[in-house]
Design an enzyme around this catalytic site. Structure first.
Site, short mmCIF file in Angstrom:
data_model
loop_
_atom_site.label_atom_id
_atom_site.label_comp_id
_atom_site.label_asym_id
_atom_site.label_seq_id
_atom_site.Cartn_x
_atom_site.Cartn_y
_atom_site.Cartn_z
N ARG A 37 0.90 -1.19 -0.03
CA ARG A 37 -0.22 0.02 0.18
C ARG A 37 1.19 0.85 0.33
O ARG A 37 1.75 1.30 0.40
CB ARG A 37 -0.32 -0.12 1.19
N GLU A 62 -3.07 7.83 -3.79
CA GLU A 62 -4.49 7.43 -5.41
C GLU A 62 -5.72 8.89 -5.31
O GLU A 62 -6.50 8.62 -4.21
CB GLU A 62 -4.35 5.91 -5.02
N HIS A 67 -2.40 1.16 -9.45
CA HIS A 67 -2.72 -0.23 -8.80
C HIS A 67 -3.11 -1.08 -9.31
O HIS A 67 -4.43 -1.53 -9.10
CB HIS A 67 -3.50 0.25 -7.75
P1 NDP Z 1 -0.61 -12.01 4.09
O1 NDP Z 1 -1.18 -12.09 5.24
O2 NDP Z 1 -0.77 -13.21 3.25
O3 NDP Z 1 0.40 -11.45 4.20
C1 NDP Z 1 1.08 -11.15 4.99
C2 NDP Z 1 2.18 -10.53 5.88
O4 NDP Z 1 3.14 -9.87 6.67
C3 NDP Z 1 2.42 -11.80 6.56
O5 NDP Z 1 3.69 -12.64 6.52
C4 NDP Z 1 3.40 -10.94 8.29
O6 NDP Z 1 3.89 -11.50 8.90
C5 NDP Z 1 3.36 -9.72 7.73
N1 NDP Z 1 3.36 -8.99 8.67
C6 NDP Z 1 1.82 -8.55 9.30
N2 NDP Z 1 2.47 -7.53 9.68
C7 NDP Z 1 3.86 -6.98 9.78
C8 NDP Z 1 4.65 -5.46 10.30
N3 NDP Z 1 4.01 -5.30 11.52
N4 NDP Z 1 5.95 -5.31 10.03
C9 NDP Z 1 6.10 -6.74 9.45
N5 NDP Z 1 6.05 -7.22 8.84
C10 NDP Z 1 4.01 -7.48 9.03
O7 NDP Z 1 -1.18 -11.19 2.71
P2 NDP Z 1 -0.74 -11.07 1.65
O8 NDP Z 1 0.59 -11.20 1.06
O9 NDP Z 1 -2.52 -11.73 1.28
O10 NDP Z 1 -1.76 -9.45 0.95
C11 NDP Z 1 -0.07 -9.07 1.54
C12 NDP Z 1 -0.75 -7.20 1.40
O11 NDP Z 1 -0.88 -6.77 0.05
C13 NDP Z 1 -2.26 -7.18 1.70
O12 NDP Z 1 -2.25 -6.84 3.33
C14 NDP Z 1 -1.85 -5.54 0.55
O13 NDP Z 1 -2.03 -4.28 0.99
C15 NDP Z 1 -1.18 -5.71 -0.22
N6 NDP Z 1 -1.47 -6.06 -2.13
C16 NDP Z 1 -1.60 -5.51 -2.62
C17 NDP Z 1 -1.88 -5.38 -3.52
C18 NDP Z 1 -1.89 -4.41 -5.36
O14 NDP Z 1 -3.02 -4.53 -6.22
N7 NDP Z 1 -0.81 -3.78 -5.24
C19 NDP Z 1 -2.95 -6.54 -4.33
C20 NDP Z 1 -3.01 -7.62 -3.11
C21 NDP Z 1 -3.02 -6.81 -1.79
P3 NDP Z 1 3.72 -11.39 10.71
O15 NDP Z 1 2.22 -11.96 11.00
O16 NDP Z 1 4.52 -12.53 11.41
O17 NDP Z 1 4.29 -10.10 11.21
#
Ligand code: NDP
Length: 310
Positions: A229, A258, A276
């Site tokens: 994001r 955006e 995006h």
């Molecule tokens: P997941 O929930 O599968 O993965 C998120 C990862 O981020 C986890 O491994 C988690 O690990 C880590 N995470 C969570 N909190 C933190 C933190 N505070 N610091 C560091 N790492 C953290 O999500 P997805 O992979 O499915 O999606 C990720 C993001 O991608 C979405 O939330 C969305 O915002 C973005 N996205 C963007 C798109 C685009 O069009 N550009 C399309 C789809 C998604 P842990 O809990 O161990 O910290």
């Protein structure tokens, strides 16, 4: 069902067919709420149009928010929990597309694919000759912030390019990914990466997780790829770092405000800018729409939700 924006024609058509559909953009907000607030049981939004506290408060009969996105940073989750409102998203079905795009952006930035394309279109190949040399992607050290569904899919792809993978998140995944290096600090991850990919969810802890310090650690030959994001990156600092050469380049699918993109980026040759489109393929958007519809139908039929967040 209240659809917040016309972001997918198939979804809109199916919602219209299966439910009583209100289109939020067709009537001025206050007028709509005066007339129909009590009738809305479900809200459908996406990564740009969410259910914030004001909207949730205005809908007394709201039971479910079904987001046409995996990221639910635009939904007030705390408020939904308080009110007992269910929340669903669209995980997994978009993972491959977003990971493909992240790798595509990294290659596009390093190999200057859009710039070289513009060179040919402008007739400069003929008038000026060969295009300038670029930088190799294969073998570069790739650091991933958020080794979740998308982060893991990026890692799998870049492994095929012989790129060593490292990552940062809250929990180390040593047992599952023994060959990836874990860094408890983002700055350390950046300092040990050539390409830094942002793929974590947006929340209070991850806002501006890519700070000036992180970008300086990535350095003058480092490339930042953001498919998470916009607010993950301190955009003002990024523009300054790119302009001064403290950061080598950036491939950006998302921005802080955006669809506004900082004017300064438009003139830079070391950035690739996308509107995006991470999940923006016909295949994935159809699958996302089907998940939204499936969640709403499960809710109405009192069946378990397909992809519940709350
Ligand atoms: P997941 O929930 O599968 O993965 C998120 C990862 O981020 C986890 O491994 C988690 O690990 C880590 N995470 C969570 N909190 C933190 C933190 N505070 N610091 C560091 N790492 C953290 O999500 P997805 O992979 O499915 O999606 C990720 C993001 O991608 C979405 O939330 C969305 O915002 C973005 N996205 C963007 C798109 C685009 O069009 N550009 C399309 C789809 C998604 P842990 O809990 O161990 O910290």
């Amino acid at each position: 069902v209240l659809l917040l924006h016309p972001f997918n024609a198939y979804l809109e058509q199916e919602l219209d067919r299966r439910f009583r559909l209100y289109r939020f953009w067709e009537t001025p907000r206050e007028e709509f709420l005066r007339a129909h607030a009590g009738a809305v049981r479900a809200v459908v939004g996406n990564a740009s149009y969410g259910a914030d506290a004001a909207l949730i408060d205005a809908l007394p009969a709201l039971e479910i928010v079904a987001s046409f996105s995996v990221g639910i940073d635009r939904v007030d989750l705390a408020k939904c929990r308080d009110r007992g409102i269910r929340v669903t998203n669209t995980p997994d079905v978009l993972t491959d597309d977003v990971a493909d795009l992240a790798v595509g952006l990294a290659i596009a930035v390093l190999r200057r694919i859009p710039q070289a394309d513009r060179y040919v279109r402008a007739g400069l190949w003929k008038s000026r000759g060969d295009y300038t040399l670029t930088t190799r992607f294969s073998g570069k050290r790739v650091g991933i912030i958020g080794l979740g569904r998308i982060g893991q899919a990026v890692a799998k792809r870049v492994e095929a390019f012989d790129c060593p993978v490292s990552y940062h998140q809250r929990t180390e995944q040593r047992a599952t990914y023994p060959s990836y290096t874990y860094y408890p600090s983002v700055v350390e991850l950046a300092a040990n990466s050539d390409v830094l990919v942002v793929a974590c969810p947006l929340n209070a802890q991850t806002r501006h997780i890519v700070s000036r310090e992180v970008m300086e650690a990535l350095g003058p030959s480092g490339v930042l790829i953001n498919v998470g994001r916009g607010p993950h990156v301190d955009e003002r600092e990024m523009v300054a770092a790119l302009a001064d050469g403290r950061l080598g380049g950036a491939g950006l699918d998302v921005f802080e405000d955006e669809p506004n993109v900082p004017e300064a980026l438009l003139g830079m040759d070391n950035v690739v800018l996308l509107p995006h489109v991470g999940s923006g393929t016909n295949e994935t958007r159809k699958a996302m729409a089907d998940l939204v519809l499936g969640n709403l139908e499960a809710h109405v039929l009192s069946k378990p939700l397909l992809t519940p967040v709350v």
